[in-house]
Write a protein that holds these residues in place. Structure first.
Motif, short mmCIF file in Angstrom:
data_model
loop_
_atom_site.label_atom_id
_atom_site.label_comp_id
_atom_site.label_asym_id
_atom_site.label_seq_id
_atom_site.Cartn_x
_atom_site.Cartn_y
_atom_site.Cartn_z
N LEU A 99 4.40 -1.69 -3.95
CA LEU A 99 4.08 -0.58 -4.85
C LEU A 99 2.62 -0.18 -4.71
O LEU A 99 2.30 1.02 -4.61
CB LEU A 99 4.39 -1.00 -6.29
CG LEU A 99 4.09 0.03 -7.39
CD1 LEU A 99 5.16 1.11 -7.42
CD2 LEU A 99 4.01 -0.66 -8.76
N TYR A 100 1.75 -1.18 -4.67
CA TYR A 100 0.31 -0.94 -4.59
C TYR A 100 -0.06 -0.30 -3.25
O TYR A 100 -0.84 0.65 -3.19
CB TYR A 100 -0.43 -2.26 -4.78
CG TYR A 100 -1.91 -2.14 -4.98
CD1 TYR A 100 -2.44 -1.76 -6.21
CD2 TYR A 100 -2.80 -2.42 -3.95
CE1 TYR A 100 -3.82 -1.65 -6.41
CE2 TYR A 100 -4.17 -2.32 -4.13
CZ TYR A 100 -4.66 -1.93 -5.36
OH TYR A 100 -6.03 -1.82 -5.55
N ALA A 101 0.52 -0.81 -2.17
CA ALA A 101 0.21 -0.29 -0.84
C ALA A 101 0.80 1.10 -0.64
O ALA A 101 0.17 1.98 -0.03
CB ALA A 101 0.75 -1.24 0.23
N ASN A 102 1.99 1.32 -1.18
CA ASN A 102 2.67 2.61 -1.05
C ASN A 102 1.92 3.72 -1.78
O ASN A 102 1.84 4.87 -1.32
CB ASN A 102 4.10 2.49 -1.57
CG ASN A 102 4.97 3.67 -1.25
OD1 ASN A 102 5.08 4.60 -2.06
ND2 ASN A 102 5.58 3.66 -0.08
N ASN A 103 1.39 3.38 -2.98
CA ASN A 103 0.54 4.28 -3.77
C ASN A 103 1.18 5.65 -4.04
O ASN A 103 0.50 6.68 -4.04
CB ASN A 103 -0.81 4.47 -3.07
CG ASN A 103 -1.89 4.98 -4.03
OD1 ASN A 103 -1.96 4.53 -5.17
ND2 ASN A 103 -2.70 5.92 -3.59
N SER A 104 2.48 5.66 -4.28
CA SER A 104 3.17 6.90 -4.62
C SER A 104 3.78 6.84 -6.02
O SER A 104 3.70 7.79 -6.79
CB SER A 104 4.27 7.20 -3.60
OG SER A 104 3.73 7.47 -2.33
N TRP A 105 4.40 5.72 -6.32
CA TRP A 105 5.05 5.53 -7.61
C TRP A 105 4.13 4.77 -8.57
O TRP A 105 3.25 4.04 -8.15
CB TRP A 105 6.34 4.72 -7.45
CG TRP A 105 7.36 5.33 -6.56
CD1 TRP A 105 7.58 5.05 -5.23
CD2 TRP A 105 8.33 6.31 -6.91
NE1 TRP A 105 8.61 5.80 -4.75
CE2 TRP A 105 9.10 6.59 -5.75
CE3 TRP A 105 8.64 7.00 -8.09
CZ2 TRP A 105 10.15 7.51 -5.74
CZ3 TRP A 105 9.69 7.91 -8.09
CH2 TRP A 105 10.43 8.17 -6.93
N SER A 106 4.40 4.92 -9.86
CA SER A 106 3.82 4.04 -10.87
C SER A 106 4.94 3.58 -11.78
O SER A 106 5.99 4.24 -11.87
CB SER A 106 2.72 4.75 -11.67
OG SER A 106 3.22 5.93 -12.27
N ILE A 107 4.74 2.45 -12.42
CA ILE A 107 5.77 1.85 -13.28
C ILE A 107 5.23 1.68 -14.69
O ILE A 107 4.11 1.19 -14.88
CB ILE A 107 6.21 0.47 -12.75
CG1 ILE A 107 6.62 0.53 -11.27
CG2 ILE A 107 7.34 -0.11 -13.61
CD1 ILE A 107 7.83 1.39 -10.98
N GLN A 167 -5.00 -6.89 -10.29
CA GLN A 167 -5.59 -5.63 -9.83
C GLN A 167 -4.60 -4.48 -9.86
O GLN A 167 -5.00 -3.32 -9.86
CB GLN A 167 -6.12 -5.80 -8.40
CG GLN A 167 -7.31 -6.71 -8.28
CD GLN A 167 -7.90 -6.71 -6.89
OE1 GLN A 167 -8.84 -5.99 -6.59
NE2 GLN A 167 -7.30 -7.51 -6.01
N GLY A 168 -3.31 -4.80 -9.90
CA GLY A 168 -2.30 -3.74 -9.88
C GLY A 168 -1.54 -3.61 -11.17
O GLY A 168 -0.44 -3.03 -11.20
N ARG A 200 -1.01 5.74 -9.98
CA ARG A 200 -0.06 5.52 -8.89
C ARG A 200 -0.33 4.16 -8.24
O ARG A 200 -1.47 3.75 -8.07
CB ARG A 200 -0.20 6.62 -7.83
CG ARG A 200 0.14 8.01 -8.36
CD ARG A 200 0.30 9.02 -7.24
NE ARG A 200 0.37 10.37 -7.76
CZ ARG A 200 1.43 10.92 -8.34
NH1 ARG A 200 2.54 10.19 -8.46
NH2 ARG A 200 1.41 12.16 -8.80
N GLY A 201 0.75 3.48 -7.91
CA GLY A 201 0.63 2.17 -7.28
C GLY A 201 0.46 1.02 -8.26
O GLY A 201 0.33 -0.13 -7.84
N ARG A 202 0.48 1.31 -9.54
CA ARG A 202 0.19 0.27 -10.53
C ARG A 202 1.33 0.15 -11.55
O ARG A 202 2.13 1.07 -11.73
CB ARG A 202 -1.11 0.57 -11.25
CG ARG A 202 -2.30 0.69 -10.28
CD ARG A 202 -3.56 1.12 -10.99
NE ARG A 202 -4.15 0.02 -11.73
CZ ARG A 202 -5.02 -0.85 -11.21
NH1 ARG A 202 -5.38 -0.76 -9.95
NH2 ARG A 202 -5.52 -1.82 -11.94
N ILE A 203 1.35 -0.98 -12.23
CA ILE A 203 2.30 -1.24 -13.30
C ILE A 203 1.56 -1.23 -14.62
O ILE A 203 0.57 -1.95 -14.80
CB ILE A 203 3.00 -2.60 -13.10
CG1 ILE A 203 3.82 -2.60 -11.80
CG2 ILE A 203 3.90 -2.92 -14.30
CD1 ILE A 203 4.45 -3.95 -11.48
#
Length: 289
Positions: free
Chosen positions: A53-61, A87-88, A117-120
């Motif tokens: 998720l972090y590397a993709n940096n498109s979605w967030s949760i 960090q994420g 983006r990229g984070r939860i």
């Protein structure tokens, strides 16, 4: 073992009757050791997916947790998300609003804490308090300084839930995936946990007289939750009513729901272009020399 989580999901516009929803189900583990093995498997999987998720940096949760006192929100976040890279991930616990927050609309303070983006992002309580505790305690609504004709409007709770639905639909359209969990604890189990907090000196800090006063309003809270869950569970931002009398079971259920969502995104690490690859190889040669 993969837990079937659909049974705990609230369907859109469902008429929720919490008396018919269990606070305890047969355990998905046979022993404490098996529970730890199952949870650790999920934590490891979550850790890998969060890296993607972090590397993709498109979605967030966005994960939202709501519950009555002593239902286990804090320990849920602590155990299920223990393997997530700090960090994420950000956790926000929403307490009584500040003077500044009261001078804005009721969604303002939560919107400021939405994940990048990229984070939860994890909300320990949330804007849903505005149709739960505020509904049970009208004096809180009075402190929000709304114009009289709005504060006294007969459809204020319906309108607030509509605003929440609109916000979540907007976030979904812009890449934020939302999961909402109501930890469904029985009144008897809450009583036991309150007694434990009183009897165990190390847990005394978790308990005060206000907890008992809120317990007296159990029926009002259940009514507010039932209307809220039914009106605000959607296909893309669903509520899960998680049986919470057994904390271990509840953690396994929540972990499975989160893993399912992240897997459904079918993320992959960003591809390296040929040009970038040549650059990296050139740098490697320099480092080797």
């Amino acid at each position: 073992m993969k837990i079937s989580t659909e049974q705990f999901r609230v369907k859109p516009k469902d008429e929720v009757d919490l008396k018919k929803r269990p606070t305890c189900v047969p355990p998905f583990y046979g022993s404490k050791d098996e529970y730890l093995d199952l949870l650790n498997e999920q934590i490891e999987r979550l850790s890998k997916l969060q890296g993607l998720l972090y590397a993709n940096n498109s979605w967030s949760i966005l994960l939202i947790f709501q519950a009555m006192d002593a239902a286990g929100k804090d320990s849920m976040i602590k155990h299920v998300l223990s393997g997530i890279n700090p960090q994420g991930c950000e956790v926000y616990s929403f307490k009584h609003p500040s003077a500044e927050e009261l001078d804005h609309d009721f969604l303002w303070r939560s919107i400021r804490r939405l994940p990048e983006r990229g984070r939860i992002g994890i909300f320990n309580r949330s804007y849903y308090e505005e149709v739960l505790i505020v509904r049970v305690h009208p004096e809180i609504l009075a402190a929000e300084s709304l114009p009289d004709k709005l504060a006294c409007h007969k459809n204020i709770w319906r309108d607030r839930m509509r605003s929440m639905n609109d916000l979540e639909a907007h976030l979904t359209r812009n890449g934020t995936c939302i999961l909402k969990f109501f930890l469904h604890v029985s009144k008897e189990e809450q009583r036991k946990r309150f007694l434990e907090r009183i009897d165990n000196p190390e847990k005394n800090w978790k308990f005060n007289r206000d907890d008992i006063e809120e317990r007296k309003l159990w029926k009002q809270y259940m009514h507010a939750y039932e209307e809220c869950l039914g009106a605000t569970s959607s296909k893309d931002a669903p509520w899960y009513v998680v049986p919470a009398d057994d904390k271990k079971n509840a953690r396994l259920i929540v972990a499975q729901v989160v893993v399912n969502l992240l897997e459904e995104l079918k993320m992959s690490y960003p591809e390296t272009s040929e040009e970038k690859r040549r650059e990296l190889l050139a740098i490697r040669d320099e480092l080797v020399k």
